[in-house]
Write an enzyme that holds these catalytic residues in place. Structure first.
Site, PDB file in Angstrom:
ATOM      1  N   GLY A  96      59.181 132.907  20.297  1.00 14.12           N
ATOM      2  CA  GLY A  96      60.305 133.662  20.860  1.00 14.12           C
ATOM      3  C   GLY A  96      60.454 133.370  22.347  1.00 14.12           C
ATOM      4  O   GLY A  96      61.545 133.111  22.853  1.00 14.12           O
TER       5      GLY A  96
ATOM      6  N   ASP B 189      53.944 136.639  31.177  1.00 16.74           N
ATOM      7  CA  ASP B 189      53.253 137.800  30.616  1.00 16.74           C
ATOM      8  C   ASP B 189      54.255 138.940  30.616  1.00 16.74           C
ATOM      9  O   ASP B 189      54.909 139.198  31.625  1.00 16.74           O
ATOM     10  CB  ASP B 189      51.984 138.165  31.372  1.00 16.74           C
ATOM     11  CG  ASP B 189      51.057 138.942  30.449  1.00 16.74           C
ATOM     12  OD1 ASP B 189      50.589 138.360  29.448  1.00 16.74           O
ATOM     13  OD2 ASP B 189      50.818 140.148  30.684  1.00 16.74           O
TER      14      ASP B 189
ATOM     15  N   PHE C 279      62.742 138.785  18.946  1.00 18.88           N
ATOM     16  CA  PHE C 279      61.373 138.843  18.409  1.00 18.88           C
ATOM     17  C   PHE C 279      60.732 140.148  18.875  1.00 18.88           C
ATOM     18  O   PHE C 279      61.361 140.948  19.563  1.00 18.88           O
ATOM     19  CB  PHE C 279      60.549 137.627  18.872  1.00 18.88           C
ATOM     20  CG  PHE C 279      60.261 137.596  20.359  1.00 18.88           C
ATOM     21  CD1 PHE C 279      61.196 137.094  21.244  1.00 18.88           C
ATOM     22  CD2 PHE C 279      59.052 138.067  20.872  1.00 18.88           C
ATOM     23  CE1 PHE C 279      60.948 137.074  22.613  1.00 18.88           C
ATOM     24  CE2 PHE C 279      58.790 138.035  22.236  1.00 18.88           C
ATOM     25  CZ  PHE C 279      59.745 137.548  23.105  1.00 18.88           C
ATOM     26  N   GLY C 280      59.500 140.352  18.480  1.00 19.62           N
ATOM     27  CA  GLY C 280      58.709 141.492  18.962  1.00 19.62           C
ATOM     28  C   GLY C 280      59.395 142.835  18.718  1.00 19.62           C
ATOM     29  O   GLY C 280      59.854 143.143  17.607  1.00 19.62           O
TER      30      GLY C 280
ATOM     31  N   ASP D  47      62.218 143.884  19.775  1.00 25.76           N
ATOM     32  CA  ASP D  47      63.683 143.847  19.945  1.00 25.76           C
ATOM     33  C   ASP D  47      64.461 144.740  18.973  1.00 25.76           C
ATOM     34  O   ASP D  47      65.422 145.396  19.383  1.00 25.76           O
ATOM     35  CB  ASP D  47      64.208 142.403  19.826  1.00 25.76           C
ATOM     36  CG  ASP D  47      63.983 141.607  21.103  1.00 25.76           C
ATOM     37  OD1 ASP D  47      63.644 142.224  22.132  1.00 25.76           O
ATOM     38  OD2 ASP D  47      64.132 140.378  21.067  1.00 25.76           O
TER      39      ASP D  47
ATOM     40  N   LYS E  62      71.343 138.229  24.999  1.00 29.77           N
ATOM     41  CA  LYS E  62      70.035 138.774  25.376  1.00 29.77           C
ATOM     42  C   LYS E  62      69.585 138.173  26.703  1.00 29.77           C
ATOM     43  O   LYS E  62      69.140 138.878  27.604  1.00 29.77           O
ATOM     44  CB  LYS E  62      68.981 138.502  24.277  1.00 29.77           C
ATOM     45  CG  LYS E  62      67.606 139.057  24.671  1.00 29.77           C
ATOM     46  CD  LYS E  62      66.507 138.882  23.653  1.00 29.77           C
ATOM     47  CE  LYS E  62      65.178 139.331  24.273  1.00 29.77           C
ATOM     48  NZ  LYS E  62      64.004 139.063  23.428  1.00 29.77           N
TER      49      LYS E  62
ATOM     50  N   HIS F 197      64.760 141.146  30.594  1.00 26.24           N
ATOM     51  CA  HIS F 197      63.682 141.012  31.573  1.00 26.24           C
ATOM     52  C   HIS F 197      63.328 139.536  31.768  1.00 26.24           C
ATOM     53  O   HIS F 197      63.159 139.062  32.880  1.00 26.24           O
ATOM     54  CB  HIS F 197      62.475 141.814  31.072  1.00 26.24           C
ATOM     55  CG  HIS F 197      62.126 141.571  29.625  1.00 26.24           C
ATOM     56  ND1 HIS F 197      63.054 141.703  28.611  1.00 26.24           N
ATOM     57  CD2 HIS F 197      60.986 141.164  29.018  1.00 26.24           C
ATOM     58  CE1 HIS F 197      62.507 141.409  27.457  1.00 26.24           C
ATOM     59  NE2 HIS F 197      61.239 141.069  27.681  1.00 26.24           N
TER      60      HIS F 197
HETATM   61  P1  ITT Z   1      51.419 134.240  24.980  1.00 28.43           P
HETATM   62  O1  ITT Z   1      50.302 135.018  25.666  1.00 28.43           O
HETATM   63  O2  ITT Z   1      50.937 133.057  24.176  1.00 28.43           O
HETATM   64  O3  ITT Z   1      52.527 133.895  25.922  1.00 28.43           O
HETATM   65  P2  ITT Z   1      51.949 136.762  23.602  1.00 28.43           P
HETATM   66  O4  ITT Z   1      52.965 137.175  22.584  1.00 28.43           O
HETATM   67  O5  ITT Z   1      50.495 137.095  23.321  1.00 28.43           O
HETATM   68  O6  ITT Z   1      52.123 135.180  23.869  1.00 28.43           O
HETATM   69  P3  ITT Z   1      51.998 138.586  25.872  1.00 28.43           P
HETATM   70  O7  ITT Z   1      50.533 138.802  25.938  1.00 28.43           O
HETATM   71  O8  ITT Z   1      52.768 138.400  27.159  1.00 28.43           O
HETATM   72  O9  ITT Z   1      52.393 137.330  24.984  1.00 28.43           O
HETATM   73  O10 ITT Z   1      52.621 139.805  25.059  1.00 28.43           O
HETATM   74  C1  ITT Z   1      53.973 140.033  25.086  1.00 28.43           C
HETATM   75  C2  ITT Z   1      54.348 140.967  23.948  1.00 28.43           C
HETATM   76  O11 ITT Z   1      55.325 141.907  24.430  1.00 28.43           O
HETATM   77  C3  ITT Z   1      55.046 140.187  22.842  1.00 28.43           C
HETATM   78  O12 ITT Z   1      54.115 139.717  21.874  1.00 28.43           O
HETATM   79  C4  ITT Z   1      56.000 141.237  22.276  1.00 28.43           C
HETATM   80  O13 ITT Z   1      55.319 142.093  21.408  1.00 28.43           O
HETATM   81  C5  ITT Z   1      56.382 142.021  23.525  1.00 28.43           C
HETATM   82  N1  ITT Z   1      57.592 141.434  24.149  1.00 28.43           N
HETATM   83  C6  ITT Z   1      57.674 140.737  25.319  1.00 28.43           C
HETATM   84  N2  ITT Z   1      58.922 140.324  25.552  1.00 28.43           N
HETATM   85  C7  ITT Z   1      59.662 140.756  24.509  1.00 28.43           C
HETATM   86  C8  ITT Z   1      61.009 140.634  24.153  1.00 28.43           C
HETATM   87  O14 ITT Z   1      61.865 139.933  24.891  1.00 28.43           O
HETATM   88  N3  ITT Z   1      61.414 141.200  23.029  1.00 28.43           N
HETATM   89  C9  ITT Z   1      60.574 141.899  22.241  1.00 28.43           C
HETATM   90  N4  ITT Z   1      59.267 142.035  22.475  1.00 28.43           N
HETATM   91  C10 ITT Z   1      58.806 141.483  23.609  1.00 28.43           C
END
Ligand code: ITT
Length: 198
Positions: A7, A65, A148-149, A151, A171, A176
């Site tokens: 994502g 992050d 993703f996540g 959203d 988006k 952010h």
């Molecule tokens: P990397 O460390 O490999 O970059 P990660 O997914 O583990 O991947 P983070 O530790 O930064 O990354 O965690 C970010 C989490 O926050 C991500 O997995 C989502 O659950 C949430 N998140 C961040 N940005 C988002 C978005 O734009 N939309 C929805 N959820 C988001």
């Protein structure tokens, strides 16, 4: 890009598309993620990931992050957003856990914001950082299939849509991550203009 989150890769690659750079993710380089996110802030973890993978690959490296801070949960899940429902939890499991934690919280108290910190580190030791924030409200059920996540649960009152109901461009315009990337592009421009060797 110091990430395996597809994502993030999609969104950052799109936001950087006007620049003459080729973006490759850890996955494309065949690197298994190993940097432990031990920081207590988004900034600490972004700098940690960018530094680790720039040293490892010898390439300029951009790390993201990011996470969700929910007011009724005193800022949780925060830096633990990816691991909210456990170390290997899926997005669906994290969303279910969030809904459970907020089950007794009235709509007006479900305010939240996404944070994104980007860190750029290159082999010369240059460090540039930027951030972006996106305000919204956590719904009581998922809506939309994009993004993703979290959203599908993250509702933007002014647009009357969740982030998962927006197109990728929509988006990017308000997110952010979109803001953090635009701030980083502006910093790149100033930095490379000042340090041009011609
Ligand atoms: P990397 O460390 O490999 O970059 P990660 O997914 O583990 O991947 P983070 O530790 O930064 O990354 O965690 C970010 C989490 O926050 C991500 O997995 C989502 O659950 C949430 N998140 C961040 N940005 C988002 C978005 O734009 N939309 C929805 N959820 C988001």
């Amino acid at each position: 890009m110091a990430t395996t989150n597809q994502g993030k890769v999609r969104e950052i690659t799109m936001a950087l598309s006007a620049l003459p750079v080729k973006v490759v993710s850890l996955t494309e380089l065949g690197i298994v993620p190993e940097a432990k996110e031990t920081g207590e802030t988004f900034l600490a973890n972004a700098v940690l990931k960018a530094t680790h993978y720039s040293l490892m690959t010898g390439k300029a490296c951009l790390a993201d992050d990011s996470g969700l801070a929910v007011d009724a949960l005193k800022g949780e899940p925060g830096v633990y957003s990816a691991r909210y429902a456990g170390e290997k939890a899926t997005d669906a499991e994290c969303n279910q856990k969030l809904l459970k934690e907020l089950a007794d919280t009235f709509p007006e108290n479900r305010t939240a914001r996404f944070h994104c910190v980007l860190a750029y580190v290159d082999p010369d030791g240059t460090l540039l950082t930027t951030e972006g924030v996106c305000e919204g409200v956590i719904l009581q059920e998922e809506r939309g299939t994009g993004g993703f996540g979290y959203d599908p649960l993250f509702y933007i009152p002014a647009l009357e849509k969740t982030l998962a109901e927006l197109s990728a461009d929509e988006k990017n315009a308000i997110s952010h991550r979109g803001q953090a990337v635009r701030n980083m592009v502006a910093k790149f421009k100033r930095y490379f203009d000042e340090n041009r060797c011609d």
